[in-house]
Design a protein around this motif. Structure first.
Motif, PDB file in Angstrom:
ATOM      1  N   GLY A 165       0.852  -1.345  -0.380  1.00 14.37           N
ATOM      2  CA  GLY A 165       0.351   0.040  -0.149  1.00 14.37           C
ATOM      3  C   GLY A 165       1.007   1.336   0.044  1.00 14.37           C
ATOM      4  N   PHE A 166       0.210   2.553  -0.522  1.00 18.76           N
ATOM      5  CA  PHE A 166       0.827   3.482  -0.613  1.00 18.76           C
ATOM      6  C   PHE A 166      -0.227   4.909  -0.322  1.00 18.76           C
ATOM      7  CE2 PHE A 166       3.852   0.709  -3.164  1.00 18.76           C
ATOM      8  CZ  PHE A 166       4.819   1.469  -3.166  1.00 18.76           C
ATOM      9  N   GLY A 167      -0.303   5.142   0.422  1.00 25.85           N
ATOM     10  CA  GLY A 167      -0.850   6.035   0.617  1.00 25.85           C
ATOM     11  C   GLY A 167      -0.591   7.521   1.484  1.00 25.85           C
ATOM     12  N   LEU A 168      -1.939   8.712   1.436  1.00 29.09           N
ATOM     13  CA  LEU A 168      -1.567  10.056   2.329  1.00 29.09           C
ATOM     14  C   LEU A 168      -2.002   9.988   3.379  1.00 29.09           C
ATOM     15  CD1 LEU A 168      -2.114  11.423  -0.920  1.00 29.09           C
ATOM     16  CD2 LEU A 168      -0.329  12.115  -0.219  1.00 29.09           C
ATOM     17  N   SER A 169      -1.345  10.437   4.356  1.00 27.47           N
ATOM     18  CA  SER A 169      -1.809  10.534   5.761  1.00 27.47           C
ATOM     19  C   SER A 169      -3.305  11.593   5.784  1.00 27.47           C
ATOM     20  CB  SER A 169      -0.623  10.627   7.045  1.00 27.47           C
ATOM     21  OG  SER A 169       0.135  12.052   6.404  1.00 27.47           O
ATOM     22  N   PHE A 170      -3.501  11.353   7.006  1.00 25.09           N
ATOM     23  CA  PHE A 170      -4.737  12.741   7.087  1.00 25.09           C
ATOM     24  C   PHE A 170      -3.653  13.662   7.192  1.00 25.09           C
ATOM     25  CE2 PHE A 170      -7.280  15.445   9.837  1.00 25.09           C
ATOM     26  CZ  PHE A 170      -8.709  15.516   9.495  1.00 25.09           C
ATOM     27  N   HIS A 171      -3.060  14.138   7.891  1.00 24.75           N
ATOM     28  CA  HIS A 171      -2.396  15.383   8.131  1.00 24.75           C
ATOM     29  C   HIS A 171      -1.623  16.017   6.261  1.00 24.75           C
ATOM     30  CE1 HIS A 171      -0.314  18.886   9.794  1.00 24.75           C
ATOM     31  NE2 HIS A 171       1.270  18.412   9.385  1.00 24.75           N
ATOM     32  N   SER A 172      -1.266  15.306   5.765  1.00 28.60           N
ATOM     33  CA  SER A 172      -0.267  15.344   4.175  1.00 28.60           C
ATOM     34  C   SER A 172      -2.478  15.881   3.227  1.00 28.60           C
ATOM     35  CB  SER A 172      -0.365  14.440   3.342  1.00 28.60           C
ATOM     36  OG  SER A 172       1.665  13.825   3.996  1.00 28.60           O
ATOM     37  N   MET A 173      -3.106  14.931   3.458  1.00 26.11           N
ATOM     38  CA  MET A 173      -4.586  15.300   2.973  1.00 26.11           C
ATOM     39  C   MET A 173      -4.740  16.769   3.302  1.00 26.11           C
ATOM     40  SD  MET A 173      -6.501  11.970   2.129  1.00 26.11           S
ATOM     41  CE  MET A 173      -6.824  11.447   4.460  1.00 26.11           C
ATOM     42  N   ARG A 174      -4.400  17.044   4.198  1.00 25.29           N
ATOM     43  CA  ARG A 174      -5.480  18.132   4.914  1.00 25.29           C
ATOM     44  C   ARG A 174      -4.394  19.895   4.081  1.00 25.29           C
ATOM     45  NH1 ARG A 174      -6.189  19.273  11.451  1.00 25.29           N
ATOM     46  NH2 ARG A 174      -7.169  20.741  10.443  1.00 25.29           N
ATOM     47  N   LEU A 175      -3.202  19.245   4.043  1.00 23.65           N
ATOM     48  CA  LEU A 175      -2.141  20.474   3.959  1.00 23.65           C
ATOM     49  C   LEU A 175      -1.904  20.388   2.442  1.00 23.65           C
ATOM     50  CD1 LEU A 175       0.738  19.573   5.749  1.00 23.65           C
ATOM     51  CD2 LEU A 175      -0.402  20.672   5.757  1.00 23.65           C
ATOM     52  N   LEU A 176      -2.415  19.489   1.577  1.00 23.69           N
ATOM     53  CA  LEU A 176      -2.895  19.633   0.491  1.00 23.69           C
ATOM     54  C   LEU A 176      -4.338  20.481   0.056  1.00 23.69           C
ATOM     55  CD1 LEU A 176      -1.601  16.391  -0.608  1.00 23.69           C
ATOM     56  CD2 LEU A 176      -0.836  18.013  -1.205  1.00 23.69           C
ATOM     57  N   VAL A 177      -5.167  19.929   0.220  1.00 22.68           N
ATOM     58  CA  VAL A 177      -6.479  20.785   0.228  1.00 22.68           C
ATOM     59  C   VAL A 177      -6.138  22.468   1.047  1.00 22.68           C
ATOM     60  CG1 VAL A 177      -9.106  21.405   1.476  1.00 22.68           C
ATOM     61  CG2 VAL A 177      -8.038  19.151   1.195  1.00 22.68           C
ATOM     62  N   GLY A 178      -4.792  22.461   1.969  1.00 24.01           N
ATOM     63  CA  GLY A 178      -4.980  23.976   1.866  1.00 24.01           C
ATOM     64  C   GLY A 178      -4.583  25.163   0.988  1.00 24.01           C
ATOM     65  N   ILE A 179      -3.812  24.270  -0.001  1.00 21.84           N
ATOM     66  CA  ILE A 179      -2.508  24.639  -0.886  1.00 21.84           C
ATOM     67  C   ILE A 179      -3.844  24.707  -2.134  1.00 21.84           C
ATOM     68  CG2 ILE A 179      -0.781  25.018  -0.052  1.00 21.84           C
ATOM     69  CD1 ILE A 179       0.349  22.144  -2.042  1.00 21.84           C
ATOM     70  N   GLY A 180      -4.782  24.116  -2.374  1.00 17.23           N
ATOM     71  CA  GLY A 180      -5.826  23.441  -2.907  1.00 17.23           C
ATOM     72  C   GLY A 180      -4.866  23.127  -4.812  1.00 17.23           C
TER      73      GLY A 180
END
Length: 140
Positions: free
Chosen positions: A99-114
């Motif tokens: 599995g390769f995934g994104l942490s919840f923290h990374s997803m939030r950061l990415l949403v924050g920069i669009g």
């Protein structure tokens, strides 16, 4: 001596940008901290100068660099039609699954920069004399 099977692994993350205007200025502002892999017209592809440890490390570093942009350059970022993080994975014969995934923290950061995320998986090589893995943008 038999060749060991290729291992499925994370390659890198490319940042792909599309913008109708201001892209050249944005790319110039990002160049000191990122490598420009491709830039023509309304499209640019960049990657971090140093190989990230893993996907989350790459996302954290990209987001830090975007947050550090001066306001006028950040406005160019915000004006992009597309801000896509392309996560490159090289498939191999081993392990059977991984599995390769994104942490919840990374997803939030990415949403924050669009930013959007895309996983690109490159097929496993089936013979020993096949070319080495390609970079995420398909370049040797």
């Amino acid at each position: 001596m038999a060749d060991e099977p290729a291992t499925t692994r994370f390659l890198n993350v490319d940042l792909d940008l599309r913008a109708r205007s201001g892209l050249a200025e944005l790319v110039r502002a990002l160049e000191p901290t990122m490598s420009v892999m491709n830039h023509h017209g309304d499209f640019a592809s960049l990657e971090l100068h140093e190989q990230p440890e893993d996907i989350d490390d790459a996302m954290r570093r990209f987001v830090e660099l975007i947050h550090a942009l001066p306001p006028e350059v950040r406005a160019l970022w915000d004006g992009c039609e597309s801000r896509q993080m392309n996560i490159g994975i090289q498939a191999g014969a081993e392990p059977h699954s991984i599995g390769f995934g994104l942490s919840f923290h990374s997803m939030r950061l990415l949403v924050g920069i669009g930013a959007e995320v895309e996983f690109i998986v490159y097929g496993a090589r089936s013979c020993a004399n096949a070319p080495e893995a390609l970079t995420p943008r398909g370049e040797p």
